[in-house]
Design an enzyme around this catalytic site. Sequence first.
Site, PDB file in Angstrom:
ATOM      1  N   GLN A 103       1.409  -6.004   4.441  1.00 28.31           N
ATOM      2  CA  GLN A 103       1.019  -4.617   4.175  1.00 28.31           C
ATOM      3  C   GLN A 103       0.841  -3.897   5.504  1.00 28.31           C
ATOM      4  OE1 GLN A 103      -2.782  -2.421   2.262  1.00 28.31           O
ATOM      5  NE2 GLN A 103      -1.788  -3.871   0.848  1.00 28.31           N
ATOM      6  N   ASN A 129       1.660  11.878  -7.985  1.00 28.23           N
ATOM      7  CA  ASN A 129       2.224  10.871  -7.074  1.00 28.23           C
ATOM      8  C   ASN A 129       3.278  10.001  -7.745  1.00 28.23           C
ATOM      9  OD1 ASN A 129       0.561  11.766  -5.019  1.00 28.23           O
ATOM     10  ND2 ASN A 129      -0.923  10.104  -5.216  1.00 28.23           N
ATOM     11  N   TYR A 141     -13.399  -2.602   1.780  1.00 28.58           N
ATOM     12  CA  TYR A 141     -13.576  -1.311   1.109  1.00 28.58           C
ATOM     13  C   TYR A 141     -14.932  -1.225   0.409  1.00 28.58           C
ATOM     14  CZ  TYR A 141      -8.449  -1.049   1.576  1.00 28.58           C
ATOM     15  OH  TYR A 141      -7.156  -1.054   2.042  1.00 28.58           O
ATOM     16  N   HIS A 167      -6.522  -9.323   6.094  1.00 29.92           N
ATOM     17  CA  HIS A 167      -6.515  -7.876   6.289  1.00 29.92           C
ATOM     18  C   HIS A 167      -5.973  -7.458   7.656  1.00 29.92           C
ATOM     19  CE1 HIS A 167      -8.762  -4.043   4.775  1.00 29.92           C
ATOM     20  NE2 HIS A 167      -7.562  -3.766   5.242  1.00 29.92           N
TER      21      HIS A 167
END
Length: 374
Positions: free
Chosen positions: A260, A339, A141, A199
Amino acid sequence: MAAESVGALRPGLDPRDRSLVTVVALASTAQVDQIPFHLDRAMDNGLTAEEIDPLLRRAGPTADTPAPCGRRLPGIVLHQENTPDQGVWKLILNETYTLSNGVHIPKLGLGTWFIDDDKAADAVTAAVAIGYRNIDTAQAYGNERGVGEGIRASDVPREELFVSTKVAAEIKDYDDAAAAIDASLTALRLDHIDLMLIHSPQPWDNFRGGDYAEGNRATWRALEDAYQAGKLRSIGVSNFEQRDLDNILSACTVAPQVNQLLVHAGNTPTELLAYCDSKDILVQAYSPIAHGEILKNPDIRAMADRYGVTVPQLCIRYTLQLGTVSLPKTANPEHMRSNAQVDFVITADDMDALRNLQAQDYGEHSVFPVYSGK
């Protein structure tokens, strides 16, 4: 008079309204210890957080009847700070899962993909001020520095925050992975990371292709060693399918605690979710709002309208009811606040409809490997 007897004095009220009267009475008299039970009962009787919150704000403790500021109760916290959130009951932000190693992880977190490094600190400090305690980033990121700055700038003790990051997908070597772990600690300027993931099982330019089994095992050994050294409180993977998990499980000394995955209404990998559950691997759902594409779905909009919630709230609630950690991404404090307003329950029939929905068109975002359909 005891507040819980107020409803009984109104025999004409149905259970739903009687529960509402009781909760408001408890709030107005600062009998906070009794609220969790009656709040659960009110919701069981059909009340939603959207109905309860405005009344609690009006009936909440005043200077004459002080409540314990920020007192933590089972599942709720009463905020008395002079902030836009004053008097709002935040249920989900205080709820956690327990990982297989005993570490607690908040059920709702802030995703930071697409938040620039120079804006990440402000986003993180805003989220923490609202009540978020779970912050997710990644080496890919490019914003670990900003995320770490936001963590350090918050007024919340470090031990109350859960910070995740990820080893870059291209790293498939022990030495490079060990160096990457230390690089993340340096970029974040933290003495430990709460969760670190691989990742992807493949580099992004070969997503779902090639054989990287040996490289993933080597990277995993680096995570295990950092975990044993106390640099990482928990370790896991991201975007791993069953075969990728089996590769790690066949050789590991510490099993992955997290996987994830891309999970949202319209893309529910039911078999993989069940497999992770069978291995005591908690699933985190990234892009629970389908990178925004789900906002265009008329069926989802109609269902959200029936619940009196927004499409993002419905989609976040869906991933939570699947038993996953939900990681919506935003830098907008109003969206962060919205949210978190997911204290309603989707019916079993609607959960089935959302689970069976097929909506995997990500439009222009399909250029990203995780949205490519591979």
